[in-house]
Design a protein around this motif. Structure first.
Motif, PDB file in Angstrom:
ATOM      1  N   ASP A   1       4.572   0.672   1.789  1.00 59.70           N
ATOM      2  CA  ASP A   1       4.850  -0.507   2.593  1.00 59.70           C
ATOM      3  C   ASP A   1       4.567  -1.811   1.871  1.00 59.70           C
ATOM      4  OD1 ASP A   1       2.090  -1.469   3.004  1.00 59.70           O
ATOM      5  OD2 ASP A   1       1.855   0.252   4.308  1.00 59.70           O
ATOM      6  N   SER A   2       5.031  -2.865   2.497  1.00 56.55           N
ATOM      7  CA  SER A   2       4.724  -4.233   2.103  1.00 56.55           C
ATOM      8  C   SER A   2       4.279  -4.951   3.374  1.00 56.55           C
ATOM      9  CB  SER A   2       5.956  -4.919   1.514  1.00 56.55           C
ATOM     10  OG  SER A   2       5.665  -6.273   1.222  1.00 56.55           O
ATOM     11  N   SER A   3       3.150  -5.642   3.284  1.00 51.92           N
ATOM     12  CA  SER A   3       2.614  -6.342   4.440  1.00 51.92           C
ATOM     13  C   SER A   3       2.468  -7.819   4.129  1.00 51.92           C
ATOM     14  CB  SER A   3       1.247  -5.768   4.829  1.00 51.92           C
ATOM     15  OG  SER A   3       1.355  -4.414   5.211  1.00 51.92           O
TER      16      SER A   3
ATOM     17  N   THR B   1       0.832  -1.197   0.000  1.00 52.15           N
ATOM     18  CA  THR B   1       0.000   0.000   0.000  1.00 52.15           C
ATOM     19  C   THR B   1       0.866   1.247   0.000  1.00 52.15           C
ATOM     20  OG1 THR B   1      -0.144   0.226   2.417  1.00 52.15           O
ATOM     21  CG2 THR B   1      -1.820  -1.159   1.354  1.00 52.15           C
ATOM     22  N   THR B   2       0.243   2.353  -0.388  1.00 53.42           N
ATOM     23  CA  THR B   2       0.808   3.679  -0.161  1.00 53.42           C
ATOM     24  C   THR B   2      -0.252   4.456   0.604  1.00 53.42           C
ATOM     25  OG1 THR B   2      -0.022   4.577  -2.248  1.00 53.42           O
ATOM     26  CG2 THR B   2       2.217   3.686  -2.256  1.00 53.42           C
ATOM     27  N   GLY B   3       0.194   5.406   1.403  1.00 51.60           N
ATOM     28  CA  GLY B   3      -0.763   6.158   2.198  1.00 51.60           C
ATOM     29  C   GLY B   3      -0.316   7.561   2.485  1.00 51.60           C
TER      30      GLY B   3
ATOM     31  N   GLY C   1       7.412  -0.684   6.408  1.00 48.74           N
ATOM     32  CA  GLY C   1       7.137   0.520   5.636  1.00 48.74           C
ATOM     33  C   GLY C   1       8.236   1.541   5.714  1.00 48.74           C
ATOM     34  N   ARG C   2       8.082   2.543   4.843  1.00 48.94           N
ATOM     35  CA  ARG C   2       9.072   3.615   4.810  1.00 48.94           C
ATOM     36  C   ARG C   2       8.414   4.914   4.366  1.00 48.94           C
ATOM     37  NH1 ARG C   2      13.496   1.680   2.695  1.00 48.94           N
ATOM     38  NH2 ARG C   2      14.555   3.633   2.484  1.00 48.94           N
TER      39      ARG C   2
END
Length: 190
Positions: free
Chosen positions: A76-78, A63-65, A95-96
């Motif tokens: 991020d990657s989950s 996702t991006t947020g 995430g970053r």
């Protein structure tokens, strides 16, 4: 003195049965609605890449947020770490914010515990920061970090959490089957 692990816990009862709440969580694309499109402003999902179908242990999604008070974006990657229908849905997020050696990087554990309650479910969401490097200034200063974890993050995360439960309640009222029931009133629909 040991530093406390930052964490929030939100709990609320809704009229949707546990299976409906769980199915909404396992449908990763729904996160972009209740945690993104239905939220205004900061602290919301902007994009999501996930495989089709319900998530299971090992499912990876990205996702991006938007983040509060910043033009920077969270990426991020989950990975789903627990998927026990209808009681538990968990994932870990790496995430970053930013790029290069000065990027803020963090790892969070997300846990949804769903319990049957009279006329619905009690859902408890816990988010724990497992680690962080190069925090944004507001998270680097101890007093502001504490305020963010006590007030800001629960407020922002709470908006999406309440949307999840409202969407699950709506889904429960329109769910079709051999004996459809309006979940919030237990009235049979003909």
């Amino acid at each position: 003195m040991a530093q406390e692990t930052p964490s929030i816990r939100l709990s609320k009862t809704c009229s949707a049965p546990p299976e409906v709440v769980y199915d909404m969580l396992a449908d990763l694309r729904s996160h972009l609605v209740w945690g993104g499109a239905r939220l205004a402003g900061d602290y919301r999902l902007l994009s999501l890449e996930a495989p089709d179908g319900p998530a299971s242990v090992g499912t990876v999604f990205a996702t991006t947020g938007a983040i509060p008070m910043s033009r920077k974006r969270w990426e991020d990657s989950s990975t789903v770490t627990a998927a026990v229908r209808p009681s538990t849905f968990e994932f870990v997020t790496e995430g970053r914010v930013g790029s290069g050696g000065q990027a803020m990087v963090a790892r969070y554990a997300h846990r949804y515990k769903i319990e049957s309650a009279e006329d619905g479910s009690t859902v408890t969401y816990t988010m724990t920061q497992e680690r962080m490097a190069n925090p944004l200034l507001r998270l680097a200063l101890p007093v502001i970090r504490q305020m963010m974890w006590r007030v800001g993050i629960p407020m922002f995360a709470g908006r999406g959490f309440r949307n999840l439960l409202r969407d699950a309640e709506r889904a429960a009222t329109v769910r079709l089957g051999p004996d459809p029931v309006v979940a919030d009133r237990n009235v049979k629909v003909s």
